[in-house]
Structure formats: structure tokens, C-alpha cells
Design a protein around this motif. Structure first.
Motif, PDB file in Angstrom:
ATOM      1  N   LEU A  24       1.327   8.286  11.298  1.00  0.00           N
ATOM      2  CA  LEU A  24       1.729   7.215  12.262  1.00  0.00           C
ATOM      3  C   LEU A  24       1.340   5.924  11.594  1.00  0.00           C
ATOM      4  O   LEU A  24       1.975   4.866  11.771  1.00  0.00           O
ATOM      5  CB  LEU A  24       0.880   7.242  13.470  1.00  0.00           C
ATOM      6  N   SER A  25       0.430   6.012  10.444  1.00  0.00           N
ATOM      7  CA  SER A  25       0.087   4.696   9.816  1.00  0.00           C
ATOM      8  C   SER A  25       1.291   3.979   8.780  1.00  0.00           C
ATOM      9  O   SER A  25       1.091   3.000   8.662  1.00  0.00           O
ATOM     10  CB  SER A  25      -1.185   5.164   8.782  1.00  0.00           C
ATOM     11  N   GLU A  26       2.186   4.899   8.783  1.00  0.00           N
ATOM     12  CA  GLU A  26       3.259   4.456   7.979  1.00  0.00           C
ATOM     13  C   GLU A  26       4.079   3.283   8.728  1.00  0.00           C
ATOM     14  O   GLU A  26       4.664   2.236   8.163  1.00  0.00           O
ATOM     15  CB  GLU A  26       4.366   5.422   7.721  1.00  0.00           C
ATOM     16  N   ILE A  27       3.674   2.930  10.061  1.00  0.00           N
ATOM     17  CA  ILE A  27       4.355   1.980  10.926  1.00  0.00           C
ATOM     18  C   ILE A  27       3.755   0.656  10.269  1.00  0.00           C
ATOM     19  O   ILE A  27       4.687  -0.404  10.405  1.00  0.00           O
ATOM     20  CB  ILE A  27       3.979   2.095  12.322  1.00  0.00           C
ATOM     21  N   SER A  28       2.466   0.794   9.859  1.00  0.00           N
ATOM     22  CA  SER A  28       1.985  -0.601   9.511  1.00  0.00           C
ATOM     23  C   SER A  28       2.728  -1.163   8.077  1.00  0.00           C
ATOM     24  O   SER A  28       3.336  -2.167   8.191  1.00  0.00           O
ATOM     25  CB  SER A  28       0.608  -0.641   9.048  1.00  0.00           C
ATOM     26  N   LYS A  29       2.878  -0.178   7.195  1.00  0.00           N
ATOM     27  CA  LYS A  29       3.659  -0.603   5.905  1.00  0.00           C
ATOM     28  C   LYS A  29       5.101  -0.927   6.263  1.00  0.00           C
ATOM     29  O   LYS A  29       5.742  -1.850   5.742  1.00  0.00           O
ATOM     30  CB  LYS A  29       3.731   0.715   5.051  1.00  0.00           C
ATOM     31  N   ARG A  30       5.866  -0.076   7.263  1.00  0.00           N
ATOM     32  CA  ARG A  30       7.240  -0.401   7.499  1.00  0.00           C
ATOM     33  C   ARG A  30       7.433  -1.888   8.131  1.00  0.00           C
ATOM     34  O   ARG A  30       8.381  -2.601   7.797  1.00  0.00           O
ATOM     35  CB  ARG A  30       7.787   0.418   8.578  1.00  0.00           C
ATOM     36  N   VAL A  38       0.939  -1.206  -0.029  1.00  0.00           N
ATOM     37  CA  VAL A  38       0.098   0.135   0.098  1.00  0.00           C
ATOM     38  C   VAL A  38       0.703   1.224  -0.288  1.00  0.00           C
ATOM     39  O   VAL A  38       1.983   1.350   0.339  1.00  0.00           O
ATOM     40  CB  VAL A  38      -0.865   0.001   1.379  1.00  0.00           C
ATOM     41  N   ILE A  39       0.300   2.400  -0.462  1.00  0.00           N
ATOM     42  CA  ILE A  39       0.822   3.573  -0.287  1.00  0.00           C
ATOM     43  C   ILE A  39       0.543   4.410   0.762  1.00  0.00           C
ATOM     44  O   ILE A  39      -0.874   4.706   0.956  1.00  0.00           O
ATOM     45  CB  ILE A  39       0.763   4.357  -1.663  1.00  0.00           C
ATOM     46  N   ALA A  40       1.412   4.673   1.900  1.00  0.00           N
ATOM     47  CA  ALA A  40       0.783   5.216   2.941  1.00  0.00           C
ATOM     48  C   ALA A  40       1.213   6.788   2.910  1.00  0.00           C
ATOM     49  O   ALA A  40       2.486   6.992   2.783  1.00  0.00           O
ATOM     50  CB  ALA A  40       1.587   4.675   4.179  1.00  0.00           C
ATOM     51  N   PRO A  41       0.568   7.633   3.273  1.00  0.00           N
ATOM     52  CA  PRO A  41       0.756   9.117   3.206  1.00  0.00           C
ATOM     53  C   PRO A  41       1.731   9.502   4.273  1.00  0.00           C
ATOM     54  O   PRO A  41       1.987   8.894   5.276  1.00  0.00           O
ATOM     55  CB  PRO A  41      -0.675   9.749   3.744  1.00  0.00           C
TER      56      PRO A  41
END
Length: 474
Positions: A442-448, A435-438
Motif C-alpha cells: 500500500l505504501s507505493e501510493i505515496s511514491k505514485r 524512494v524505492i517502495a517495496p
């Protein structure tokens, strides 16, 4: 004289499950009777989710005011008016109450009876001056605080979640027995509002949650000056001139004196005084027995929410309501089988869980489990807001299937939803990684965290060889 009412569906209990069933049934055209002998909205509105989160919000405001120095803003000691904070709690209840009110449900087409109800036979409920006969019944009477048999407790004043929100005076020293979600939330709220707080538990703090995540919450409690004592034995409690004393035995024997006592040792299903034997409904002290369609041993009677035991959450009660409506009104064989059940403890940092935690996953799947993790300290938004405590941990099974996720950190309750969806739909870890996280969120932590699943392969010696080999062709 008793008035007899005939209905398609009769709901006993005006809490989360009962209100959801009654609202849905009435709006879909069923002749609906709703019985509530206490307060509309049940525990969630009046003594649970709503007031606790309102008090936590007041406590967080006090914490924010004290912590301004880290942002270059002069930190000051907050002046807490506990009575005003208590009024805020009740203002919030009052703002939400109309949605759960008798007037609204009458407007939806429900017949609302404000009285205690109980079965007098397998097809009839007596409530006040009414006898209700219905094609289907739903028992949604919820749960109440469980008070353990501690020696001396009957002679000591104490709070439960049903009474603590009526207290408008800041406790000097609040002793909390029970380090589950309610106990932990109320401990931190009262500490931040100025009380000294001690938390006691016979087991460990937040026993259903991931050990590593709980330790983050525990360390924050220590930082804030909340005393915790786990795996202790309580010998007795007794009244003192200034309040109450708790006497611990065993290796940790000591006497703890406080001004107030909160009992937060879990919940018990409300199954008494319902005439369940007359109705042919089997039950135990843990709750009413139901099948996968939430039918009781009397197939005309369903049960939903806390009264059936298990996971006692408002969102579970609402989920149960949908199962009941499909079965009771449309005779569809809908089953109580949630694929992903989340829960959140609203301490600071918050702790959210969905699916299997690491320990349970390893018990079930052994070596077929991989755990991926990302730290809030490595998240740019968390750094900007000086909220770097905690982590996200995802449990992945064979083939990359997502089995569970644990989040402890800022807004964990908001961040867990994508993982709920992923587990519900059977998604793989690559779906989350792709997914592309903005940025910065904080939601980038899921992608990381998801992306780290592929790191050993992506940056392996084999991959480096392939890149160099392909590079040789120009």
C-alpha cells in the motif's frame, strides 16, 4: 496531621502527559511526586484511544466475516455476542494497564499519591493527607466530554465516551449526537456489531478534515446503513417508553426515536477544583494559558496535554511531556512548535492528516499550491485485498516543498508517517518520488502521488523533443 513532601517536580494528573513527565523525571534522577485521584492511564487507556480501537477491532472482525464472498469464501451473517466484545475491550485495557500502574511508577522511583489534588498557594499542592512543595509543578489533568446545553437532556439517560464502554448490551438503535472522530468511530463500530445507528451534527462530519476525504467516509457510512444528518438543528430531546427521542427543527424538522443516546460533541479542559487562582495560574474554560515553553502565568508551574486546549491527542500530550522535561529539569528553552502534527480518525476507511489540507493551503498560499493525488484503486496491493476505496492527496508549495498530506483508505494511519517525517525535515516532493517502495505494498501510493508531480514535465512535448534530438546523435 498533614505530611509535607518536598520534591523537584510534582505532576498532577496520571494520563498521557502526566505519566510521560513523571516517568522521565524519575528515571533522570529527579525527586518526583505523581498525584492521581481517579484512574491511572487517564482517558486514553480507560475511556478513549484503547477501548475505542478494541471495539473497532471487534467490529472489523464481524465485517470481515460477512464480506468473505468477494474472495470466493462463503459469506455468513456474523453472530455477534456484544457482551463478549465488551469483555474484549476490557481485556485489552487490563493488558495495557500494568504499564500505567501505581506499582510500575513506584518502581521507577515516583512517589504516587492516590488522591485529588489542588493548589493552596503558588508553591504548594494539597492532596489527601499530604502537602507537596516542589521546585516545579506540572498540571496534566486532561479533558472531559463536553455536554451541550440541549433542552431536555438533563432528564434523559445518555452515554459519553466515559460511560459507553461500560455498556455490555447491544443498543437496538443508537443515536449519536456529534460527527467528530469519537462519534464517527463509535457509530461505525456499533453498526457493524448489529445496532441501527443515526448520526446527527450541527455542522458537517469531521469538520477539521479534507472535504473530499470526508466524503469517502460518508459514502461508506451510507453503504453500511448508517443514517447521517448534517447541518441540522436539535430542538430538544425527551425520554420515551423505549428509550429516547431527538426532535429536529428547521428545514429538516422531524422526530428520531432510538433506544440509546451517545453525546460525542467534543472535549473540555479539566480546570475546575484545582485551586488555579490560589496558584496564580491564568485559565479560561478552553484551558490553561501557557507560553511557548508550556509555562503558565506562574513560571514554576507548567501545563501539558488536553488541559491547555488546542489539539487534544495522546501523541500531542507525549510531545508536550518532552518539552516540559527539557524546560523544567534542564532549563533548556525548548518550545512547543511541532513542525508536523498528524491525526487519524479510525473509521473504515481510516482518514489521516498531517500539515495543511488542500483548502487551508490554498487560503495561505494561493496559486503557489499544487495538489498531487493517487487512488487506492490504482494500487495493486489494494486491488488484491479488495480495499480500493480512497486516495492520497499531497499539497506541495513553491519549490516543491511538501506542505501537507491527506490519506483516506486502508491503513491510512500507518501510511501517513513518511509524510510526517518529510514535513518535519522540510523535504521536497522529489525526495518522496525518489524512494524505492517495496512491491506490492500500500505504501507505493505515496511514491505514485509524489511521482505525479513531475508527470507534466517528464512527458511534455519539450521532453519528447529533447529525447528525439539526442537520439539523432546515435
Amino acid at each position: 496531621m498533614l505530611e509535607t513532601i518536598k520534591a523537584d517536580i510534582c505532576v498532577i494528573g496520571g494520563g498521557s502527559a502526566g505519566l510521560s513527565v513523571a516517568a522521565g523525571a524519575a528515571q533522570m534522577g529527579a525527586r518526583t511526586v505523581l498525584i492521581e485521584g481517579h484512574r491511572m492511564g487517564g482517558d486514553c487507556l480507560n475511556t478513549g484511544c484503547v477501548p475505542s480501537k478494541a471495539l473497532l477491532a471487534a467490529a472489523k472482525a464481524a465485517k470481515t466475516l460477512r464480506g468473505g464472498a468477494r474472495f470466493g469464501i462463503n459469506g455468513v451473517e456474523a453472530h455477534v455476542d456484544f457482551g463478549a466484545a465488551n469483555r474484549h475491550v476490557h481485556d485489552v485495557i487490563g493488558a495495557i494497564a500494568p504499564h500505567d500502574s501505581v506499582e510500575r511508577f513506584m518502581g521507577l522511583g515516583c512517589r504516587v499519591i492516590e488522591a485529588r489534588g489542588h493548589f493552596i498557594d503558588r508553591r504548594t499542592i494539597l492532596a489527601g493527607s499530604y502537602k507537596i512543595r516542589a521546585r516545579r509543578f506540572v498540571i496534566a489533568t486532561g479533558s472531559s466530554p463536553f455536554v451541550p446545553p440541549i433542552r431536555g437532556l438533563e432528564a434523559v439517560p445518555y452515554f459519553t465516551n466515559e460511560t459507553i464502554f461500560d455498556n455490555a448490551v447491544l443498543p437496538e438503535h443508537l443515536i449519536v449526537i456529534g460527527a467528530g472522530p469519537i462519534g464517527c468511530e463509535m457509530a461505525q463500530a456499533h453498526r457493524r456489531l448489529g445496532a441501527r445507528v443515526t448520526v446527527l451534527d450541527l455542522a458537517r462530519m469531521l469538520p477539521k478534515d479534507d472535504l473530499d476525504a470526508v466524503d469517502v467516509v460518508r459514502q461508506q457510512f451510507i453503504t453500511e446503513g448508517i443514517e447521517t444528518a448534517e447541518a441540522i438543528r436539535i430542538e430538544k430531546v425527551e425520554r420515551t417508553a423505549s428509550g429516547v427521542a431527538v426532535l429536529l427543527g428547521g428545514d429538516n424538522a422531524r422526530r428520531i426515536e432510538g433506544s440509546h443516546l451517545l453525546i460525542a460533541t467534543g472535549r473540555q479542559a479539566n480546570v475546575r477544583h484545582l485551586g488555579l487562582d490560589e496558584a496564580g495560574v491564568r485559565y479560561t474554560p478552553k484551558g490553561i494559558e501557557v507560553d511557548a515553553r508550556l509555562r503558565t502565568s506562574n513560571k514554576r508551574i507548567f501545563a501539558a496535554g488536553d488541559v491547555i486546549g488546542g489539539y487534544q491527542f495522546t501523541h500531542v500530550a507525549s510531545y508536550h511531556a518532552g518539552i516540559v522535561l527539557r524546560n523544567a529539569l534542564f532549563r533548556l528553552p525548548a518550545r512547543n512548535a511541532p513542525k508536523a502534527l498528524p491525526w487519524v480518525t479510525y473509521t473504515d476507511p481510516e482518514l489521516a492528516q498531517v500539515g495543511l489540507n488542500e483548502a487551508d493551503a490554498r487560503k495561505l498560499h494561493g496559486d503557489g499550491v499544487r495538489v498531487v493525488r493517487a487512488e487506492f484503486a490504482e494500487n495493486d496491493r489494494a486491488q488484491a485485498e479488495a480495499a480500493t476505496q480512497g486516495f492520497l492527496k499531497a499539497v506541495v508549495g513553491r519549490g516543491g516543498r511538501i506542505l501537507g498530506a491527506t490519506i483516506v483508505g486502508p491503513h491510512a494511519g500507518e501510511l501517513v508517517l513518511p509524510w510526517v517525517l518529510a514535513i518535519s525535515k522540510g523535504h521536497k516532493i522529489g525526495d518522496m518520488a525518489g524512494v524505492i517502495a517495496p512491491y506490492p505494498t500500500l505504501s507505493e501510493i505515496s511514491k505514485r502521488a509524489a511521482g505525479s508531480y513531475f508527470t507534466p514535465t517528464l512527458f511534455s512535448a519539450r521532453t519528447q523533443w529533447v529525447v528525439r534530438f539526442l537520439g539523432a546523435f546515435g
